[in-house]
Design an enzyme around this catalytic site. Structure first.
Site, PDB file in Angstrom:
ATOM      1  N   CYS A 144       0.956  -1.079   0.118  1.00  0.00           N
ATOM      2  CA  CYS A 144      -0.198   0.083   0.019  1.00  0.00           C
ATOM      3  C   CYS A 144       0.810   1.209  -0.212  1.00  0.00           C
ATOM      4  CB  CYS A 144      -0.818  -0.103   1.352  1.00  0.00           C
ATOM      5  SG  CYS A 144      -1.662  -1.592   1.557  1.00  0.00           S
ATOM      6  N   LYS A 162       7.166  -7.496 -20.233  1.00  0.00           N
ATOM      7  CA  LYS A 162       6.599  -6.124 -20.382  1.00  0.00           C
ATOM      8  C   LYS A 162       5.175  -6.173 -21.002  1.00  0.00           C
ATOM      9  CE  LYS A 162       8.671  -4.659 -18.161  1.00  0.00           C
ATOM     10  NZ  LYS A 162       9.512  -5.309 -17.362  1.00  0.00           N
ATOM     11  N   GLU A 189       2.587  -8.122 -18.639  1.00  0.00           N
ATOM     12  CA  GLU A 189       2.309  -7.535 -17.381  1.00  0.00           C
ATOM     13  C   GLU A 189       1.208  -6.027 -17.799  1.00  0.00           C
ATOM     14  OE1 GLU A 189       6.757  -6.001 -16.288  1.00  0.00           O
ATOM     15  OE2 GLU A 189       5.349  -5.919 -14.587  1.00  0.00           O
ATOM     16  N   ASN A 218       0.472  -0.728   6.438  1.00  0.00           N
ATOM     17  CA  ASN A 218       1.041  -1.403   5.360  1.00  0.00           C
ATOM     18  C   ASN A 218       1.629  -2.585   5.589  1.00  0.00           C
ATOM     19  OD1 ASN A 218       2.083  -1.995   2.842  1.00  0.00           O
ATOM     20  ND2 ASN A 218       3.414  -0.265   2.715  1.00  0.00           N
ATOM     21  N   GLY A 219       1.143  -3.916   5.425  1.00  0.00           N
ATOM     22  CA  GLY A 219       2.083  -5.014   5.885  1.00  0.00           C
ATOM     23  C   GLY A 219       1.166  -6.141   6.370  1.00  0.00           C
ATOM     24  N   LYS A 279       4.412  -1.924  -7.709  1.00  0.00           N
ATOM     25  CA  LYS A 279       5.730  -1.547  -7.910  1.00  0.00           C
ATOM     26  C   LYS A 279       6.819  -2.431  -7.249  1.00  0.00           C
ATOM     27  CE  LYS A 279       9.102   0.248 -10.371  1.00  0.00           C
ATOM     28  NZ  LYS A 279       9.328  -0.245 -11.816  1.00  0.00           N
ATOM     29  N   TRP A 285      -3.865  -1.884  -1.360  1.00  0.00           N
ATOM     30  CA  TRP A 285      -3.831  -3.224  -2.235  1.00  0.00           C
ATOM     31  C   TRP A 285      -4.305  -4.169  -1.515  1.00  0.00           C
ATOM     32  CZ3 TRP A 285      -1.207  -7.764  -3.410  1.00  0.00           C
ATOM     33  CH2 TRP A 285      -1.123  -8.132  -4.860  1.00  0.00           C
ATOM     34  N   ARG A 309       1.730   1.750  -5.991  1.00  0.00           N
ATOM     35  CA  ARG A 309       1.888   0.788  -4.931  1.00  0.00           C
ATOM     36  C   ARG A 309       0.551  -0.077  -4.666  1.00  0.00           C
ATOM     37  NH1 ARG A 309       6.376   0.966  -1.967  1.00  0.00           N
ATOM     38  NH2 ARG A 309       5.334  -0.168  -0.312  1.00  0.00           N
ATOM     39  N   HIS A 327      11.279 -29.059 -29.205  1.00  0.00           N
ATOM     40  CA  HIS A 327      11.072 -29.808 -27.982  1.00  0.00           C
ATOM     41  C   HIS A 327       9.748 -29.775 -27.368  1.00  0.00           C
ATOM     42  CE1 HIS A 327      15.475 -30.947 -28.519  1.00  0.00           C
ATOM     43  NE2 HIS A 327      15.643 -29.740 -28.479  1.00  0.00           N
ATOM     44  N   GLU A 367      12.315 -10.876 -21.074  1.00  0.00           N
ATOM     45  CA  GLU A 367      12.097  -9.645 -20.512  1.00  0.00           C
ATOM     46  C   GLU A 367      10.928  -8.724 -21.430  1.00  0.00           C
ATOM     47  OE1 GLU A 367      11.676  -5.871 -18.174  1.00  0.00           O
ATOM     48  OE2 GLU A 367      12.218  -8.307 -17.821  1.00  0.00           O
TER      49      GLU A 367
HETATM   50  C1  AGP Z   1       8.646  -5.682 -13.811  1.00  0.00           C
HETATM   51  O1  AGP Z   1       8.146  -5.064 -14.619  1.00  0.00           O
HETATM   52  C2  AGP Z   1       7.970  -5.964 -12.635  1.00  0.00           C
HETATM   53  N1  AGP Z   1       7.654  -4.880 -11.850  1.00  0.00           N
HETATM   54  C3  AGP Z   1       8.458  -7.063 -11.491  1.00  0.00           C
HETATM   55  O2  AGP Z   1       8.710  -8.230 -11.961  1.00  0.00           O
HETATM   56  C4  AGP Z   1       9.600  -6.811 -10.813  1.00  0.00           C
HETATM   57  O3  AGP Z   1      10.658  -6.731 -11.642  1.00  0.00           O
HETATM   58  C5  AGP Z   1       9.975  -7.608  -9.580  1.00  0.00           C
HETATM   59  O4  AGP Z   1       8.871  -7.593  -8.623  1.00  0.00           O
HETATM   60  C6  AGP Z   1      11.354  -7.486  -8.980  1.00  0.00           C
HETATM   61  O5  AGP Z   1      11.142  -6.112  -8.112  1.00  0.00           O
HETATM   62  P1  AGP Z   1      12.670  -5.456  -7.638  1.00  0.00           P
HETATM   63  O6  AGP Z   1      13.567  -5.501  -8.719  1.00  0.00           O
HETATM   64  O7  AGP Z   1      12.217  -4.429  -6.910  1.00  0.00           O
HETATM   65  O8  AGP Z   1      13.064  -6.733  -6.739  1.00  0.00           O
END
Ligand code: AGP
Length: 610
Positions: A5, A486, A489, A104-105, A605, A78, A31, A505, A482
């Protein structure tokens, strides 16, 4: 309550607290954005307004900006415990509504605490774990020890993670905060005192911050803060840390979304990434050189950086490394990691739960833990034997972009240094690669400038596609993974990514007329192999999009569409540049689908829950 959060609080001399709180929450919305709530005190009256929904609509519907007061707090949620609903939104209060609290937690023992309070006649309005805390404080307040004394008793009984802020009409000119695992930062300025889940939310008001550590509490008032150790109530002295990021760096600077701004910031962040602190680069490299075995541990995008890093360490420095996703580290290597192991962890936030858990385990087994992160003062910087700040600047968009390219650039510099220390490359080879390394920011600039429009068109042509396959060989399999992450997500379209050699395979069975295959094809040792992979897919009717070097006719002949990249990029460094068209592809596809690339559904994030 979840660990994802956004928290913001302030006590100010000039202005209305609610204005700063709502602006602060907007900067923290990446967040979590299931519900929003604010509490302020004015003339010893508590005013609380909260509801389900995003900040803009809740602030409008509840006319939050009409609330007045110089002290207040706010929360974006969240959901984990208790669905997104009014009653579960924060702040939560005690029975007399004189104590308001945001959290938050995750409080693991909340059920037994709740039962105990219900026994004593407390009535609960929500299904959250958080609501037990203000009721526990209310209970302790009966022994007349004030908020500070009550909170110390309560915090010693909580098990789990928390960053929390308490406001009360009992002490209307103070705010109480506490931290265990979930991030919380304080800020001080001439106009007042602040607290927030992370630094970008504080930057418009101050660059003088204090990082709260696990097991610490703080009392905030208009003149500053007092730090207290929860376990024994002793006072802690800690000066502020100056943050070099400007508030503008945390703004959109004319771009429609943070993600697009951060994609186009890469030439700058990469130039900063080539000015890292020599002594730390050398220190981390020396540790790697001495390790019997080296693990590269991270999650999500950071794991893809580690995957690219493993090719760099092997190819340049002849160092075998074991890249592993954080959440699998203990299962896979937990019983073998030991005193001779080096565990290099990568995390832009420095707060990812799975990565911190892997670190805890490695430290318990006396391994040497190293860190690469983007966040000064984050937990990872405190639990690492040595760490490097990757210098990407603040990244607000949930989808990591510039932090990926910065991380691969850091790993490439470490691999090059190690190759030099180990004499694995000739001086000419070293010099040539070092020159090319310093050319990376320009190549990225060129690729972004030359390809953005092209990619917009490609995204438009493929916006109705129901499925994508991303493919590469060697280090480009990390780029493909990667690129796919992108796209997945932020556009939610199902897709696959894997090293192209694996197609025969199994995965090739899904290829039929019109399936879009996106190939990452830099010049280099894998070039002839990737040509074979493209032909394999093409012969089964796939539509081929290739990212290849300018003028690469072999690839162009086989592909339906190409995105041409600048000439002369060595394969080893290619992930840093070849990822940029894939970042743009995902961004434009999301826009065409009417989605918000900065706040993808179900994501946040920094993932600080199990
Ligand atoms: C990537 O776009 C995501 N936000 C997520 O996979 C992120 O890379 C992952 O949670 C790791 O985060 P960090 O680098 O802060 O540890």
């Amino acid at each position: 309550m979840s660990n994802l959060c956004g928290i913001f609080g302030c006590i100010i001399r000039e202005g209305e607290a609610v204005k700063l709180i709502t602006d602060g929450l907007k900067r923290l919305e990446y967040r979590g954005y299931d519900s929003t709530g604010v509490a302020v005190i004015d003339n010893n009256q508590m005013d609380i307004r909260k509801d389900k929904g995003r900040i803009e609509e809740v602030v409008r519907n509840l006319r939050i900006l009409e609330m007045s007061g110089k002290i207040g707090l706010g929360h974006t949620r969240w959901a984990t415990h208790g669905a997104p609903a009014l009653e579960n939104a924060h702040p939560h209060t005690d029975g007399s509504e004189s104590i308001a609290l945001i959290h938050n937690g995750v409080i693991e023992n909340y059920m037994e605490l709740k039962d105990e309070l219900i026994e004593k006649g407390h009535v609960f309005k929500s299904r959250t774990d958080t609501e037990v805390i203000p009721h526990l404080i209310e209970e302790e307040m009966k022994s007349d020890i004030g908020i500070q004394g009550s909170m110390l008793r309560v915090l010693r009984r909580l098990r789990g993670s928390y960053a929390l802020v308490v406001l009360s009409t009992h002490e209307p000119d103070k705010m109480y905060v506490a931290r265990n695992e979930s991030p919380l930062v304080l800020g001080v300025s001439d106009n007042g005192t602040f607290c927030a889940s992370d630094v970008p939310a504080l930057l418009p008001y101050t660059n003088q911050v204090v990082y709260l550590r696990n097991g610490e509490m703080a009392v905030l008032d208009i003149d500053g803060y007092r730090l207290i150790k929860i376990s024994d109530g002793s006072e802690i002295e800690r000066p502020t840390t100056e943050i070099t990021w400007s508030p503008e760096m945390a703004e959109k600077q004319g771009y429609k979304h943070y993600m697009l701004k951060e994609i186009f910031e890469q030439p700058t962040s990469l130039r900063d990434g080539l000015r890292l602190q020599e002594n730390y680069l050398n220190l981390l490299t020396q540790f790697l050189d001495r390790g019997k075995e080296v693990f590269l541990v991270a999650a999500g995008t950071s794991f893809h950086s580690c995957l690219a890093g493993s090719y760099l360490f092997s190819k340049l420095a002849r160092l075998t490394t074991f890249p592993v996703v954080s959440s699998e580290f203990m299962e896979r290597y937990g019983s073998t990691v030991g005193i001779d192991s080096i565990v290099l962890t990568v995390s832009q936030s420095g707060e990812t739960y799975d990565t911190l858990k892997a670190i805890d385990h490695a430290r318990m087994r006396a391994s040497t833990v190293l860190g690469i992160t983007n966040t000064v003062g984050s937990t990872l910087t405190r639990v690492s034997r040595a760490y490097l700040i990757q210098q990407s600047g603040p990244e607000i968009g949930v989808a990591a972009t510039k932090t990926f390219t910065s991380q691969v650039l850091v790993l490439a510099q470490m691999a090059l240094r190690l190759a030099k220390n180990r004499g694995k490359l000739s001086q000419d080879e070293l010099d040539e690669l070092d020159d090319k390394l310093h050319y990376v920011p320009d190549w990225v600039e060129e690729s972004l400038k030359n390809n953005d429009e092209r990619i917009q068109k490609l995204a438009h042509d493929h916006m109705d596609k129901k499925f994508f396959v991303f493919l590469g060989r060697g280090i480009s399999s990390a780029t493909a993974l990667e690129g796919r992450l992108k796209q997945l997500e932020i556009t939610y379209v199902p897709s696959l990514a894997y090293p192209a050699g694996e197609s025969k395979h199994g995965p090739i069975s899904i290829i039929e007329e019109g399936v879009t295959c996106i190939f990452v094809c830099p010049r280099g040792e894998t070039h002839s192999h990737i040509i074979g992979s493209i032909m394999e897919m093409k012969s089964r009717g796939a539509r081929i999009i290739s990212i290849c070097e300018e003028g690469d006719d072999d690839i162009k002949r086989l592909s339906d569409e190409v995105v041409e990249m600048p000439r002369g990029i060595p394969e080893e460094l290619s992930p840093i540049i070849y990822i940029t068209p894939l970042q743009l592809f995902a961004y434009h596809l999301a826009i065409l689908k009417g989605l918000d690339p900065d706040k993808p559904r179900n994501l946040a994030k920094s993932v600080t829950v199990p």
